[in-house]
Design a protein around this motif. Structure first.
Motif, mmCIF file in Angstrom:
data_model
loop_
_atom_site.group_PDB
_atom_site.id
_atom_site.type_symbol
_atom_site.label_atom_id
_atom_site.label_comp_id
_atom_site.label_asym_id
_atom_site.label_seq_id
_atom_site.Cartn_x
_atom_site.Cartn_y
_atom_site.Cartn_z
ATOM 1 N N UNK A 44 18.594 42.513 69.659
ATOM 2 C CA UNK A 44 17.630 41.908 70.591
ATOM 3 C C UNK A 44 16.990 42.971 71.474
ATOM 4 N N UNK A 45 17.811 43.922 71.965
ATOM 5 C CA UNK A 45 17.285 44.952 72.873
ATOM 6 C C UNK A 45 16.305 45.856 72.127
ATOM 7 N N UNK A 46 16.726 46.375 70.957
ATOM 8 C CA UNK A 46 15.875 47.324 70.223
ATOM 9 C C UNK A 46 14.575 46.642 69.771
ATOM 10 N N UNK A 47 14.712 45.474 69.136
ATOM 11 C CA UNK A 47 13.498 44.808 68.646
ATOM 12 C C UNK A 47 12.647 44.318 69.823
ATOM 13 N N UNK A 48 13.298 43.961 70.942
ATOM 14 C CA UNK A 48 12.573 43.522 72.140
ATOM 15 C C UNK A 48 11.711 44.650 72.695
ATOM 16 N N UNK A 49 12.286 45.883 72.747
ATOM 17 C CA UNK A 49 11.533 47.045 73.252
ATOM 18 C C UNK A 49 10.302 47.293 72.368
#
Ligand code: CUA
Length: 341
Positions: A44-49
């Motif tokens: 979620x964090x990586x794809x969110x960024x």
């Protein structure tokens, strides 16, 4: 403050309702569930960024070129310094993409290895053979001393912090074992033995659900899982290994007689009695379970009456037939089942 109108509020509540409780993908009450959740958070964090960055570039491009029209486009020469900046930007972006994908790949690899080798050096404390039927769960607890083995159905107890090994089988079609608070999914396949390891980190009552469509009552194929403290687990084990006692109350005794002489005993087992049927849930300690009919109904007198009187009305297509009991027989059988603590 602006209040959310019901059309907005309802879907939001529905989404948030899935984030807590006894059956939730957000659960971290088991070792595997925590690992899977950590991986999900990293994704979620990586794809969110990246999503945010792409959206930012998109809007920046839009704002810069507002009012742009091809026929009004001035002849614009690309200045060399701009050219360099553009190239640098592309390299930075490419590096970020490769770095992000590498981060996801490495996190996936380590999570996968941890899930595949869940208990280095730790022997399973509990060994359960869990067989899927349309549409219920048969559980056999195995011990070193095979004389202590016992069966139960649709309800498991496992000890907190210990390694529980579950061997998964199916009697008919493919089912899937899924207790999201504790671990990921694992299929139950006819003719093949799969396994899953549970290492619960928090005592409590959880709900599992068959996660592979397996016929008409797939949605009514749930499983209660209770994570006990070691002392509670020992008490539960001691109670489960006891055979049932013949009831003394006249009504329950009449139910016992009905159960043993009529169809019930051909399908169901009650340990310590002549009832030894193997094709339906073991009822030796049915009164100690939280639900009946594989999580379909809470285990109350009313549910037992409704279920025995009309099993096809509650769970159409299941293998329990309509028995046609009269009122006295129904009272008696319910009274008997309620003695099976
Ligand atoms: Cu069993 Cu779906």
């Amino acid at each position: 403050m602006r209040r959310l109108r019901p059309p907005l509020l309802l879907p939001l509540m529905a989404v948030l309702a899935g984030c807590s409780g006894i059956q939730t993908i957000g659960g971290r009450e088991g070792r595997d569930a925590a690992l899977i959740n950590d991986l999900f958070t990293i994704f979620c964090i990586v794809t969110g960024i990246f999503f945010a960055a792409i959206m930012a570039f998109l809007f920046a491009a839009y704002w810069r070129r507002r009012g742009w029209r091809a026929d009004r486009m001035p002849d614009e020469e690309v200045v060399p310094s701009r050219h360099r900046a553009l190239r640098l930007g592309l390299f930075v972006w490419m590096g970020a993409v490769i770095g992000g994908l590498m981060a996801l790949a490495v996190a996936s690899f380590f999570t996968d290895r941890s899930l595949a080798f869940p208990n280095p050096g730790r022997k399973p404390v509990v060994s359960i053979e869990l067989t899927g039927y349309q549409w219920w769960w048969d559980a056999k607890y195995h011990f070193q001393d095979a004389s202590k083995d016992f069966r139960t159905a649709n309800a498991l107890h496992i000890p907190l912090g210990a390694v529980t090994m579950i061997y998964l089988k199916s009697n008919d079609v493919i089912h899937s074992f899924w207790v999201p608070n504790l671990a990921g999914k694992q299929d139950l396949i006819p003719g093949h033995v799969n396994d899953i390891v549970l290492v619960p980190a928090k005592a409590g009552h959880y709900r599992g659900q068959c996660a592979e469509y397996c016929g008409l009552q797939h949605a009514h194929m749930a499983l209660d899982i209770v994570v006990d403290s070691p002392a509670d687990y020992a008490r539960w084990l001691a109670a489960q290994t006891q055979p049932s006692a013949t009831p003394t109350d006249p009504r329950a005794l009449a139910g016992y007689n009905y159960f043993m002489r009529r169809q019930c005993s051909a399908c169901h087992t009650v340990a310590g009695t002549p009832a030894g049927g193997q094709v339906a849930p073991d009822l030796t300690h049915v009164a100690s379970r939280a639900t009946i009919a594989a999580g379909t109904l809470p285990n109350t007198s009313g549910s037992l009456y409704a279920w025995i009187a009309d099993p096809q009305g509650i769970k159409p297509g299941n293998n329990m037939p309509y028995l046609g009991l009269n009122a006295d027989e129904l009272h008696a059988v319910v009274a008997y089942l309620e003695t099976l603590k």
